[in-house]
Structure formats: C-alpha cells, structure tokens
Motif scaffolding. Structure first.
Motif, PDB file in Angstrom:
ATOM      1  N   PRO A  79      49.695  53.259  65.767  1.00 39.87           N
ATOM      2  CA  PRO A  79      48.521  53.066  64.910  1.00 39.87           C
ATOM      3  C   PRO A  79      48.790  53.365  63.438  1.00 39.87           C
ATOM      4  O   PRO A  79      48.192  52.742  62.566  1.00 39.87           O
ATOM      5  CB  PRO A  79      47.487  54.041  65.483  1.00 39.87           C
ATOM      6  N   SER A  80      49.686  54.307  63.160  1.00 34.43           N
ATOM      7  CA  SER A  80      49.981  54.663  61.771  1.00 34.43           C
ATOM      8  C   SER A  80      50.803  53.564  61.112  1.00 34.43           C
ATOM      9  O   SER A  80      51.912  53.258  61.572  1.00 34.43           O
ATOM     10  CB  SER A  80      50.772  55.977  61.718  1.00 34.43           C
ATOM     11  N   PRO A  81      50.297  52.946  60.039  1.00 27.10           N
ATOM     12  CA  PRO A  81      51.085  51.925  59.345  1.00 27.10           C
ATOM     13  C   PRO A  81      52.426  52.445  58.841  1.00 27.10           C
ATOM     14  O   PRO A  81      53.440  51.743  58.904  1.00 27.10           O
ATOM     15  CB  PRO A  81      50.179  51.501  58.192  1.00 27.10           C
ATOM     16  N   ARG A  82      52.448  53.681  58.349  1.00 29.03           N
ATOM     17  CA  ARG A  82      53.708  54.247  57.865  1.00 29.03           C
ATOM     18  C   ARG A  82      54.705  54.385  59.004  1.00 29.03           C
ATOM     19  O   ARG A  82      55.873  53.980  58.883  1.00 29.03           O
ATOM     20  CB  ARG A  82      53.467  55.617  57.215  1.00 29.03           C
ATOM     21  N   GLU A  83      54.248  54.917  60.136  1.00 23.94           N
ATOM     22  CA  GLU A  83      55.140  55.064  61.282  1.00 23.94           C
ATOM     23  C   GLU A  83      55.575  53.703  61.816  1.00 23.94           C
ATOM     24  O   GLU A  83      56.731  53.526  62.232  1.00 23.94           O
ATOM     25  CB  GLU A  83      54.451  55.868  62.382  1.00 23.94           C
ATOM     26  N   ALA A  84      54.646  52.732  61.802  1.00 24.62           N
ATOM     27  CA  ALA A  84      54.977  51.401  62.297  1.00 24.62           C
ATOM     28  C   ALA A  84      56.090  50.780  61.473  1.00 24.62           C
ATOM     29  O   ALA A  84      57.081  50.259  62.008  1.00 24.62           O
ATOM     30  CB  ALA A  84      53.734  50.512  62.291  1.00 24.62           C
ATOM     31  N   MET A  85      55.962  50.818  60.159  1.00 28.33           N
ATOM     32  CA  MET A  85      56.968  50.192  59.319  1.00 28.33           C
ATOM     33  C   MET A  85      58.259  51.003  59.265  1.00 28.33           C
ATOM     34  O   MET A  85      59.349  50.423  59.157  1.00 28.33           O
ATOM     35  CB  MET A  85      56.423  49.955  57.917  1.00 28.33           C
ATOM     36  N   ASP A  86      58.178  52.308  59.361  1.00 26.44           N
ATOM     37  CA  ASP A  86      59.402  53.107  59.458  1.00 26.44           C
ATOM     38  C   ASP A  86      60.183  52.710  60.705  1.00 26.44           C
ATOM     39  O   ASP A  86      61.411  52.544  60.664  1.00 26.44           O
ATOM     40  CB  ASP A  86      59.072  54.600  59.495  1.00 26.44           C
ATOM     41  N   MET A  87      59.478  52.562  61.828  1.00 22.15           N
ATOM     42  CA  MET A  87      60.128  52.177  63.082  1.00 22.15           C
ATOM     43  C   MET A  87      60.746  50.793  62.968  1.00 22.15           C
ATOM     44  O   MET A  87      61.886  50.563  63.378  1.00 22.15           O
ATOM     45  CB  MET A  87      59.114  52.202  64.231  1.00 22.15           C
ATOM     46  N   VAL A  88      59.992  49.854  62.392  1.00 22.12           N
ATOM     47  CA  VAL A  88      60.489  48.482  62.267  1.00 22.12           C
ATOM     48  C   VAL A  88      61.717  48.426  61.362  1.00 22.12           C
ATOM     49  O   VAL A  88      62.737  47.809  61.706  1.00 22.12           O
ATOM     50  CB  VAL A  88      59.376  47.553  61.740  1.00 22.12           C
TER      51      VAL A  88
END
Length: 200
Positions: free
Chosen positions: A49-58
């Motif tokens: 759900p966290s955009p920051r975590e999502a893009m860090d992961m990607v």
C-alpha cells in the motif's frame, strides 16, 4: 506520429489501487508472454500500500534489468507508477487509464480498504501515503515517443481529459466509450500493446 518499438526482453506490469497480479489485464498479459514470448522475463509484483515501499521494491527488482530492452505496463495507479519507472529508466511504457494525480484522488480513500480480488485481504491506506505519492511525481515525460496510453472517455473513476493531456507528444488511443477496467482489453487492445513493445 512514428512510434519507437524495441524488442523487450524484460517486462514489468504494475497493477492499480486495491488491485493485484490477479487483475484481468495482468493475467492476460502474463498469459500472452508465457505463450508467445517465453524468453521474456516477466514480473508483476504485488505492490504494498505504501507508494514509497512499492517503488523501492520495484526499483530494487529491476536494478539489473537492461535499460535498453526493458519495458513497463501500468494500469490506473500502476500507470502513475509506470510513468515514474519510465522517467527513471527511459524505458518504453504502456499506460492503461493511468492515474494522473493520485495524491489528490486517493486522499478520500484514507482508512481501511479491501483488496478487489480477495475481499478477505484488508489494508490501511495511511495519511502519509499521500505525500509519498507527491514525491513520485516526475513532471513531463522526457521520451514521449516511448509512451503509449490507452484512455477511455467512459472511465468511471478517472477524468479522460486529464489522462490524455498528461502525455503530450505520446501515442494516445482515446476511446469514445470504454470503462476504467478496459473490459475489452483482450479483444481490442492486447495485440497493439504487445506490438508497441515488440517483445522478442
């Protein structure tokens, strides 16, 4: 307008808000890649759900992908994320009814949410996620010829005018009707999406 296709060897798919790799469009692209382009490396992660975590992961996941032969597809909020990925990598991007200003639009969704494809899965969309979305705004697309956006005037969630205006100079397929999910994706759009990416 001439489009610039590449033989994609690595393909990333980013799903939308409350969605998952089980979305109709994600499954259709995954099946197409598996059946006709088995040499292409495919990745459709479940985004947190966290955009920051999502893009860090990607960005960690694609860190070693070849920038010259990778591509990204994004739907709705995933289209916003795909715009960020394309901005960071200069890779081609296909955007399916892409969110243009999710920080504004998702502010009213702060709180408990359920996943579309499994209502038993719940998550909390936190207030700080709005600022995380703002941090991911990349401004004008630097390689507009490498973007193909499919925008439905019948989208019941997002404004087609904002979507089509967001990507000047890009290939825009503006649908007179349609819906947010692009329910006719398999029969009307999938072939053109794959042709734009020209997978190996």
């Amino acid at each position: 307008m001439r489009t610039v296709s590449i033989p994609a060897t690595h393909l990333l798919y980013l799903h939308g808000f409350r969605s998952s790799p089980q979305s109709m469009k994600a499954r259709l692209v995954a099946e197409r890649v598996a059946q006709r382009h088995p040499s292409v490396q495919w990745w459709c992660p479940q985004l947190p759900p966290s955009p920051r975590e999502a893009m860090d992961m990607v960005m960690r996941g694609i860190a070693n992908w070849p920038r010259s032969t990778m591509a990204v597809i994004g739907s709705s909020l995933g289209g916003f994320y795909a715009t960020y990925v394309a901005g960071m990598t200069c890779c081609p991007a296909v955007l399916l009814n892409p969110a243009v200003d999710p920080a504004r639009d998702l502010a009213r969704h702060i709180g408990d949410q359920t996943a579309w494809h499994d209502p038993q899965q719940r998550f909390y969309f936190r207030p700080e996620f709005i600022q995380e979305l703002r941090t991911l705004e990349v401004g004008p697309v630097t390689r507009p010829e490498r973007v193909f956006a499919i925008v439905a005037k019948g989208d019941e969630v997002l404004d087609w005018r904002e979507m089509s205006a967001r990507y000047p100079g890009s290939r825009i397929r503006l649908l007179d009707g349609g819906d947010h999910a692009l329910s006719d994706f398999e029969t009307t759009h999938l072939d053109d999406v794959m042709a734009f990416l020209d997978p190996a």
